[in-house]
Motif scaffolding. Structure first.
Motif, PDB file in Angstrom:
ATOM      1  N   UNK A   1       0.834  -1.206   0.000  1.00  0.00           N
ATOM      2  CA  UNK A   1       0.000   0.000   0.000  1.00  0.00           C
ATOM      3  C   UNK A   1       0.865   1.252   0.000  1.00  0.00           C
ATOM      4  N   UNK A   2       1.986   1.196   0.702  1.00  0.00           N
ATOM      5  CA  UNK A   2       2.892   2.345   0.746  1.00  0.00           C
ATOM      6  C   UNK A   2       3.423   2.670  -0.648  1.00  0.00           C
ATOM      7  N   UNK A   3       3.787   1.633  -1.385  1.00  0.00           N
ATOM      8  CA  UNK A   3       4.286   1.844  -2.757  1.00  0.00           C
ATOM      9  C   UNK A   3       3.200   2.454  -3.639  1.00  0.00           C
ATOM     10  N   UNK A   4       1.976   1.944  -3.508  1.00  0.00           N
ATOM     11  CA  UNK A   4       0.872   2.484  -4.303  1.00  0.00           C
ATOM     12  C   UNK A   4       0.634   3.950  -3.992  1.00  0.00           C
ATOM     13  N   UNK A   5       0.641   4.295  -2.719  1.00  0.00           N
ATOM     14  CA  UNK A   5       0.422   5.683  -2.320  1.00  0.00           C
ATOM     15  C   UNK A   5       1.501   6.602  -2.876  1.00  0.00           C
ATOM     16  N   UNK A   6       2.743   6.144  -2.844  1.00  0.00           N
ATOM     17  CA  UNK A   6       3.834   6.960  -3.384  1.00  0.00           C
ATOM     18  C   UNK A   6       3.657   7.157  -4.882  1.00  0.00           C
ATOM     19  N   UNK A   7       3.276   6.088  -5.575  1.00  0.00           N
ATOM     20  CA  UNK A   7       3.061   6.189  -7.018  1.00  0.00           C
ATOM     21  C   UNK A   7       1.908   7.135  -7.351  1.00  0.00           C
ATOM     22  N   UNK A   8       0.954   7.272  -6.438  1.00  0.00           N
ATOM     23  CA  UNK A   8      -0.192   8.161  -6.646  1.00  0.00           C
ATOM     24  C   UNK A   8       0.123   9.609  -6.283  1.00  0.00           C
ATOM     25  N   UNK A   9       1.363   9.867  -5.854  1.00  0.00           N
ATOM     26  CA  UNK A   9       1.773  11.242  -5.552  1.00  0.00           C
ATOM     27  C   UNK A   9       1.452  11.707  -4.153  1.00  0.00           C
TER      28      UNK A   9
ATOM     29  N   UNK B   1       3.372  11.899  -1.515  1.00  0.00           N
ATOM     30  CA  UNK B   1       4.419  12.635  -0.800  1.00  0.00           C
ATOM     31  C   UNK B   1       4.233  14.145  -0.916  1.00  0.00           C
ATOM     32  N   UNK B   2       4.111  14.713  -2.124  1.00  0.00           N
ATOM     33  CA  UNK B   2       3.900  16.176  -2.181  1.00  0.00           C
ATOM     34  C   UNK B   2       2.612  16.630  -1.524  1.00  0.00           C
ATOM     35  N   UNK B   3       1.580  15.790  -1.540  1.00  0.00           N
ATOM     36  CA  UNK B   3       0.323  16.143  -0.877  1.00  0.00           C
ATOM     37  C   UNK B   3       0.539  16.272   0.632  1.00  0.00           C
ATOM     38  N   UNK B   4       1.220  15.298   1.219  1.00  0.00           N
ATOM     39  CA  UNK B   4       1.475  15.340   2.662  1.00  0.00           C
ATOM     40  C   UNK B   4       2.431  16.477   3.024  1.00  0.00           C
ATOM     41  N   UNK B   5       3.387  16.745   2.150  1.00  0.00           N
ATOM     42  CA  UNK B   5       4.311  17.862   2.402  1.00  0.00           C
ATOM     43  C   UNK B   5       3.543  19.179   2.443  1.00  0.00           C
TER      44      UNK B   5
ATOM     45  N   UNK C   1      11.932   5.580  -0.446  1.00  0.00           N
ATOM     46  CA  UNK C   1      10.959   6.633  -0.158  1.00  0.00           C
ATOM     47  C   UNK C   1      11.533   7.648   0.813  1.00  0.00           C
ATOM     48  N   UNK C   2      12.430   7.200   1.678  1.00  0.00           N
ATOM     49  CA  UNK C   2      13.089   8.119   2.597  1.00  0.00           C
ATOM     50  C   UNK C   2      13.861   9.179   1.820  1.00  0.00           C
ATOM     51  N   UNK C   3      14.497   8.758   0.755  1.00  0.00           N
ATOM     52  CA  UNK C   3      15.225   9.720  -0.086  1.00  0.00           C
ATOM     53  C   UNK C   3      14.259  10.683  -0.757  1.00  0.00           C
ATOM     54  N   UNK C   4      13.148  10.153  -1.278  1.00  0.00           N
ATOM     55  CA  UNK C   4      12.160  11.009  -1.945  1.00  0.00           C
ATOM     56  C   UNK C   4      11.592  12.042  -0.981  1.00  0.00           C
TER      57      UNK C   4
ATOM     58  N   UNK D   1      11.229  18.644   3.091  1.00  0.00           N
ATOM     59  CA  UNK D   1      10.421  18.491   4.296  1.00  0.00           C
ATOM     60  C   UNK D   1      11.244  18.556   5.583  1.00  0.00           C
ATOM     61  N   UNK D   2      12.560  18.393   5.483  1.00  0.00           N
ATOM     62  CA  UNK D   2      13.381  18.305   6.703  1.00  0.00           C
ATOM     63  C   UNK D   2      13.299  19.590   7.516  1.00  0.00           C
ATOM     64  N   UNK D   3      13.292  20.730   6.848  1.00  0.00           N
ATOM     65  CA  UNK D   3      13.176  21.999   7.581  1.00  0.00           C
ATOM     66  C   UNK D   3      11.824  22.118   8.287  1.00  0.00           C
ATOM     67  N   UNK D   4      10.773  21.484   7.712  1.00  0.00           N
ATOM     68  CA  UNK D   4       9.445  21.527   8.342  1.00  0.00           C
ATOM     69  C   UNK D   4       9.427  20.688   9.614  1.00  0.00           C
ATOM     70  N   UNK D   5      10.117  19.551   9.580  1.00  0.00           N
ATOM     71  CA  UNK D   5      10.223  18.742  10.803  1.00  0.00           C
ATOM     72  C   UNK D   5      11.071  19.461  11.853  1.00  0.00           C
ATOM     73  N   UNK D   6      12.068  20.217  11.403  1.00  0.00           N
ATOM     74  CA  UNK D   6      12.857  21.005  12.363  1.00  0.00           C
ATOM     75  C   UNK D   6      11.965  22.019  13.073  1.00  0.00           C
TER      76      UNK D   6
END
Length: 470
Positions: A220-228, A230-234, A261-264, A270-275
């Motif tokens: 499911x994680x792979x499918x979600x990433x393929x559906x884009x 990551x930018x939505x959550x960011x 996915x960690x690299x993506x 997003x790292x500055x947002x987590x900071x």
């Protein structure tokens, strides 16, 4: 009772019992036109009416919707009933919506939804949205009666504002595990990703929460990433309110639990947002940021940027943020690829300085980071050059916190085993706490070595015993 009598009711000075009696008279003996006008009036008055009176009216409205024989007519009575229910359900903090759900109001709404179109269907969608927003039992009813399939079918038909209502219904339903499974089975996760990108803030938060729950299984994680996703959550983490930032941040952490996915995620900025979360006032935000930093740092390029933020926070942050940053560095110090970058970041002198902090959590986490760094020869040298050894000895002997004393003793044991520094810790060797830690570490190392040998023997035996593995 005529329609004019109902219209003459003053909304500011109303005898509600009399109004209810007039309404019931019209509903029992009035024409359909009078009944529709009465319900329209009731819908307008519902924001003023006592809740107890509305509770008494709800069963009659649901009964109107239970009349499925009107499916071949224009369904005006059912449309008026659904509209009135929607107005009542919107009242207050959701208590009346829950009452409608308790009386199984979602079931006829769902039935009519699949047997209607046009304006009536839109009214039903709006009413159903209110019910599933506030009422868990209504969600279960919709989910258990092919409601997911109905909503997906409608999503494939609507492209206007009604689509937003449908997406909000879907995000509420997706809080149920069976619905998430159905969305996966039906290949419809794209709608959940869409729901996280638009609509009300509450709906987007629910969609993000469902995405986080869905992202645990690898497929499911792979499918979600393929559906884009990551930018939505960011975007949610960047632009959302406080709750959305927490939910989206947690969901992104779940998605990140794979090196690719960690690299993506790291490349998405997003790292500055987590900071920012790490420096925020909410303990939950700090905890999420700590966990996600530890996940993202598995990718070396992420670890470089994360370390840079941690160094800045240790210099400039408040005590809570400094403690959180030190906690992450404690973990990063155990990553083989991160040890050199931690040292090269210039953070070690800052850590040594923070060892003398008056804040107990800072001391605990910083001493833990120093203990972990002391296992590496170059890091031991950097710690010694920054003046860590006498501070660690003082902490081991006199600090009030047992964990701080243990962390200091662990670091000093590693210094004592290094010929370059054994003389500088000679005063600590005879201290009981040092001896206890030394024996503890010897047992741990022996246990680890025994386990490694056992694993090697087991692997050799499996290869010998099972010809398919040779």
């Amino acid at each position: 009772m005529s329609h004019s009598d109902i219209e003459s009711i003053d909304e500011t000075i109303i005898n509600w019992e009399q109004a209810l009696s007039q309404y019931e008279t019209v509903m029992c003996s009035g024409t359909e036109t009078m009944q529709i006008k009465a319900m329209t009036k009731l819908a307008r008055l519902s924001k003023h009416a006592p809740e107890g009176l509305l509770v008494r009216i709800i069963p009659h409205l649901i009964e109107n919707l239970d009349d499925y024989h009107s499916v071949n007519s224009d369904c005006s009575l059912q449309k008026a009933s659904a509209y009135c229910l929607k107005c009542i359900a919107c009242r207050g903090d959701g208590g009346l919506a829950k009452e409608i759900g308790r009386l199984d109001g979602a079931n006829p709404l769902l039935w009519w939804l699949s047997h209607s179109n046009g304006e009536f269907q839109v009214v039903l969608i709006k009413c159903l949205l209110v019910l599933v927003t506030f009422c868990n039992s209504s969600r279960a009813v919709v989910a258990g009666n092919e409601g997911v399939e109905i909503i997906i079918s409608l999503l494939n038909s609507y492209t206007d504002d009604v689509r937003l209502y449908l997406l909000e219904i879907l995000s509420a339903l997706a809080l149920l595990r069976d619905v998430r499974r159905a969305l996966t089975r039906l290949g419809s996760l794209k709608f959940l990703v869409e729901a996280a990108s638009c609509g009300s803030m509450v709906s987007r938060e629910r969609a993000c929460q469902a995405i986080g729950l869905l992202g645990v299984p690898r497929r499911a994680r792979r499918t979600l990433v393929e559906l884009g996703v990551i930018p939505v959550l960011v975007d949610c983490l960047r632009d959302g309110d406080h709750i959305m930032k927490l939910v989206a941040g947690n969901a992104l952490g779940v998605i990140s639990a794979h090196i690719d996915y960690s690299r993506l995620v790291g490349q998405s900025g997003v790292i500055s947002l987590y900071a920012e979360l790490l420096q925020g006032p909410d303990p939950s935000g700090k905890e999420i940021a700590e966990d996600v930093f530890c996940i993202l740092a598995v990718a070396e390029e992420n670890a470089v940027e994360i370390t840079r933020h941690l160094v800045r926070i240790l210099r400039e942050g408040d005590d809570e943020s400094k403690a959180s940053a030190a906690d992450v560095l404690w973990d990063l110090a155990s990553y083989k690829h991160a040890t050199s970058m931690v040292r090269e970041s210039g953070v070690i002198p800052i850590l040594v300085e923070r060892l003398e902090s008056e804040n107990e959590e800072i001391k605990q986490n910083v001493s833990g980071a120093c203990a972990q760094l002391s296992y590496d020869e170059a890091d031991r040298m950097a710690l010694a050059e920054a003046g860590a050894i006498p501070i660690l000895i003082e902490m081991m002997l006199h600090d009030e916190l047992e964990e701080v004393r243990d962390n200091a003793a662990e670091a000093l044991v590693n210094f004592a085993e290094d010929p370059l520094y054994c003389d500088r810790v000679s005063d600590a060797i005879s201290v009981p706490s040092f001896r206890d830690m030394q024996n503890r570490l010897l047992h741990i190392r022996a246990s680890n070595e025994h386990m490694a040998r056992s694993l090697r023997r087991m692997t050799d035996w499996q290869l010998t015993w099972n010809p398919d593995l040779v």
